[in-house]
Design an enzyme around this catalytic site. Sequence first.
Site, PDB file in Angstrom:
ATOM      1  N   PHE A 110      48.217 -32.276  -5.246  1.00 54.60           N
ATOM      2  CA  PHE A 110      47.246 -32.519  -4.170  1.00 54.60           C
ATOM      3  C   PHE A 110      46.082 -33.414  -4.601  1.00 54.60           C
ATOM      4  CE2 PHE A 110      43.263 -31.540  -2.029  1.00 54.60           C
ATOM      5  CZ  PHE A 110      43.594 -31.833  -0.718  1.00 54.60           C
ATOM      6  N   ASN A 111      45.420 -33.116  -5.725  1.00 49.68           N
ATOM      7  CA  ASN A 111      44.239 -33.892  -6.108  1.00 49.68           C
ATOM      8  C   ASN A 111      44.578 -35.353  -6.374  1.00 49.68           C
ATOM      9  OD1 ASN A 111      42.490 -31.723  -5.883  1.00 49.68           O
ATOM     10  ND2 ASN A 111      42.661 -31.166  -8.047  1.00 49.68           N
TER      11      ASN A 111
ATOM     12  N   ASP B 192      35.934 -29.833  -5.234  1.00 52.43           N
ATOM     13  CA  ASP B 192      36.050 -29.698  -3.784  1.00 52.43           C
ATOM     14  C   ASP B 192      36.250 -28.230  -3.394  1.00 52.43           C
ATOM     15  OD1 ASP B 192      38.553 -29.573  -5.016  1.00 52.43           O
ATOM     16  OD2 ASP B 192      39.606 -30.542  -3.352  1.00 52.43           O
TER      17      ASP B 192
ATOM     18  N   ASP C  62      42.282 -24.743 -11.312  1.00 53.26           N
ATOM     19  CA  ASP C  62      40.994 -25.287 -11.732  1.00 53.26           C
ATOM     20  C   ASP C  62      40.343 -24.504 -12.872  1.00 53.26           C
ATOM     21  OD1 ASP C  62      41.410 -27.223  -9.828  1.00 53.26           O
ATOM     22  OD2 ASP C  62      40.132 -26.288  -8.325  1.00 53.26           O
TER      23      ASP C  62
ATOM     24  N   ASN D  55      39.808 -30.146  -0.583  1.00 54.06           N
ATOM     25  CA  ASN D  55      40.430 -28.956   0.009  1.00 54.06           C
ATOM     26  C   ASN D  55      39.985 -28.744   1.454  1.00 54.06           C
ATOM     27  OD1 ASN D  55      41.968 -28.083  -2.242  1.00 54.06           O
ATOM     28  ND2 ASN D  55      40.115 -27.251  -3.186  1.00 54.06           N
TER      29      ASN D  55
END
Length: 316
Positions: free
Chosen positions: A171-172, A13, A246, A43
């Site tokens: 978050f993910n 994302d 990431d 995001n």
Amino acid sequence: MTAPPRPIILDGDPGIDDAVAWMLALASPAEVRVLGVCSVHGNVPLDLTSHNAGVILALAGEAGRTVPHYAGADRPLVREAMTAAAVHGDSGLPAANLPAPLREPEGLHAVQFMIQAIRAQPGEITVIATGPLTNVALAFRLAPDLPTLVREVVWMGGSTAHGNRTPAAEFNALADPHAAHVVLTSGAQVRMVGLNLTMQCIATPDRLEALHALGNRAGAVCAEFLTFYAGHYRARYGINGGALHDPVAVAAVIWPELFTFRPMRVQVDTQDGLNFGRTVCDLYSQPGPEERVQVGMDIDESAFFALLLERVGRLP
């Protein structure tokens, strides 16, 4: 004999740290062969993550010119969509003078691309997922044979301890906990690269200077992205730079010798409440053969950044 490059699919994302991660993968053709990139909500909304995917391929120059891009899911499986624009900026890629995407996304949906690609090379393809797991979960649900055919899923998400978007949830994982549950319980081989690992890798001011000093566009853009990113980390966490979440997930495939992983039972809390989206990791479990989640614990962060710097330096 040198092993051939591992075929991979990049699913994410983008997003600041996704951009750095994808450039790292595209600059490493001896280790990985990028079959395609897939965008997903996260995001920022899907229209922006899809645009940003094209921008990243353009930033990579010749390395990204022939890599196809597929747009995927624009929302989570169950919950309402959420974004992280406060961290990544309204566009997701806060830098000046970025190139235009080379082309539009392919007509095929990202989920269908994953299914076709993995079935065409059973046991060979690694999916590196650096966003919510919606695309991967949908592929596994539409093609129940896929978890046994994918080589592994390497996911930047979750944590053995605290969260970032909430005290409990990364978050993910929070952006689509139901998708994370589908993937983690699918029977696929999964490596989880969570906050407990990625928060060890901070893009400090001296590291941003090293990126600038490369003298190429990719280095300057990465430094600009990460300078914006650092403001959030200083305000929220009191640390002197942003975490390279990431890129660490990509590095786990390219340079596994830098990492320590431990097998353990991992469950995702999908119940409303304070722990919604939390990855519950049983640190003291004795996993049986059915427990397939390998959880990242430690990394040689100095070696990681040195290698990242060398790879970004290869790009235009």
